[in-house]
Design a protein around this motif. Structure first.
Motif, short mmCIF file in Angstrom:
data_model
loop_
_atom_site.label_atom_id
_atom_site.label_comp_id
_atom_site.label_asym_id
_atom_site.label_seq_id
_atom_site.Cartn_x
_atom_site.Cartn_y
_atom_site.Cartn_z
N PRO A 122 0.84 -1.21 0.00
CA PRO A 122 0.00 0.00 0.00
C PRO A 122 0.86 1.25 0.00
O PRO A 122 2.04 1.22 0.38
CB PRO A 122 -0.78 -0.12 1.32
N CYS A 126 -1.31 5.41 3.46
CA CYS A 126 -2.65 4.83 3.37
C CYS A 126 -3.08 4.23 4.71
O CYS A 126 -2.33 3.45 5.31
CB CYS A 126 -2.69 3.76 2.28
N LEU A 129 -7.00 0.74 3.26
CA LEU A 129 -6.79 -0.07 2.06
C LEU A 129 -8.00 -0.95 1.78
O LEU A 129 -8.58 -1.54 2.69
CB LEU A 129 -5.54 -0.94 2.23
N ASP A 130 -8.34 -1.06 0.50
CA ASP A 130 -9.53 -1.80 0.07
C ASP A 130 -9.19 -2.60 -1.18
O ASP A 130 -8.26 -2.28 -1.92
CB ASP A 130 -10.66 -0.81 -0.22
N TRP A 164 -7.09 -2.41 -6.57
CA TRP A 164 -6.77 -2.03 -5.19
C TRP A 164 -6.96 -0.53 -5.00
O TRP A 164 -6.66 0.27 -5.89
CB TRP A 164 -5.34 -2.43 -4.86
N ALA A 166 -6.71 2.85 -2.16
CA ALA A 166 -6.41 3.53 -0.90
C ALA A 166 -7.53 4.55 -0.68
O ALA A 166 -7.50 5.66 -1.21
CB ALA A 166 -5.05 4.21 -0.98
N SER A 279 -10.66 -2.04 7.38
CA SER A 279 -9.80 -1.94 6.20
C SER A 279 -8.73 -3.02 6.24
O SER A 279 -8.44 -3.61 7.29
CB SER A 279 -9.17 -0.56 6.13
N VAL A 300 -1.58 -8.71 1.43
CA VAL A 300 -1.23 -7.32 1.69
C VAL A 300 0.13 -7.27 2.38
O VAL A 300 0.37 -7.96 3.38
CB VAL A 300 -2.29 -6.63 2.56
#
Length: 332
Positions: A122, A126, A129-130, A164, A166, A279, A300
């Motif tokens: 990430p 951030c 995160l998603d 992805w 942020a 998240s 991640v």
């Protein structure tokens, strides 16, 4: 046919995946170059590989992104997703009227494409995160100003896409009105394979939409599930719109947009008014499964401790600007 890019014995090769076996294509072949030869020629090349190449067990290879696309357009075609994410990212309710006018998209970063198993890093700053569960269509034939009917013949195949996001960066930068930028361009995952369009003849509903089951899991727990045919526009419609006043080229990737019913975390945050589920955190595993295509899993990673600083913007000096303007007028 299922094309892939795999690593085996220290080399990266294009291959055909058939069940539990992988058939390498001739050295120097890439999936992108196969796409550029057209669907018929690519299928013929794949058939030659299956009949002549020495197969390798699937368990003996590692999958990379199936291709490196020259461009990536990501659409937003699911009303449910728009409604939920708009609430969490833009603090606004409902679906904007403009969404119903045409299938909207933005360009994202082809240089940040990763494949199955890749660790997603990430942005350093951030905190939200998603993931985003999508299906991507790959263009097989160039075209401009296509009709929807014509565009259907320009499709090479489909793969799974994780866009992805942020969300905290995205929320801040979208206040400028240009859409997402650094909140999106750090990672896009594709894979595990590129499945040719002919494989989906029995998956279309009566309106020509692909009715594929899509599910998302975080750390083995299902957090979202939808059917791809809930898209507002079909894939041929996306190609037709993308080709207006410009060109689409072989290898271009067009994302469906995130499916509804939990296709990302932010949709659920918007509906619940809080970050529930939480998240993504370092070490989390995200698995996207799309019927007829396969499973895309990524983990991640840990972001860098800090981002290099940027200088503050040089602000316009209004006093000096007025003085300059007055001098220009008086001497003209």
């Amino acid at each position: 046919m299922r094309f892939a890019t795999v690593r085996h014995d220290g080399s990266q090769v294009a291959a055909v995946v058939d069940g539990e076996l992988v058939y390498p294509l001739p050295p120097g072949t890439s999936v992108l170059n196969l796409v550029r030869t057209g669907l018929a020629a690519a299928l013929a090349a794949g058939e030659r590989a299956v009949s002549t190449a020495r197969p390798v067990p699937v368990a003996g290879v590692a999958f990379d992104a199936p291709l490196r696309p020259p461009t990536i357009r990501d659409f937003v075609t699911f009303e449910e997703h728009v409604e939920g994410v708009r609430a969490s990212v833009q603090d606004q309710a409902g679906v904007p009227d403009a969404w119903y006018d045409a299938p909207q998209f933005y360009f994202t970063n082809p240089y940040s494409v990763t494949g199955p198993g890749a660790r997603i890093i990430p942005p350093a700053d951030c905190t939200a995160l998603d993931f985003e569960l999508e299906v991507a269509v790959v263009v097989g034939t160039a075209g401009t100003d296509l009709t929807v009917e014509e565009a259907a013949d320009h499709i090479f195949g489909y793969t799974v896409l994780n866009d992805w996001s942020a969300r905290d960066l995205q929320k801040r930068e979208m206040q400028v009105g240009l859409g997402p930028a650094k909140g999106k361009d750090f990672a896009n995952s594709l894979g595990p394979v590129l499945v040719t369009a002919d494989e989906f003849a029995d998956f279309h509903d009566e309106d020509g939409f692909l009715a594929l089951a899509c599910t998302a899991q975080v750390n083995g727990v299902e957090v979202g599930a939808d059917v791809l045919s809930n898209m507002g526009w079909s894939f041929p419609a996306l190609l037709a719109y993308a080709s207006r006043n410009t060109r689409i080229e072989p290898g271009d990737v067009l994302g469906s947009g995130t499916v509804g019913n939990g296709g990302c975390l932010a949709e659920q945050w918007g509906r619940r008014g809080r970050q529930d589920p939480p998240s993504l955190q370092p070490g989390d595993s995200v698995t996207l499964v799309v019927e007829g295509i396969g499973t895309l899993t990524n983990t991640v990673g840990t972001p860098a401790a800090t981002a290099p600083p940027l200088p503050a913007p040089r602000r316009r000096n209004h006093v000096a600007e007025r003085a300059r303007h007055t001098t220009t007028v008086s001497t003209s």
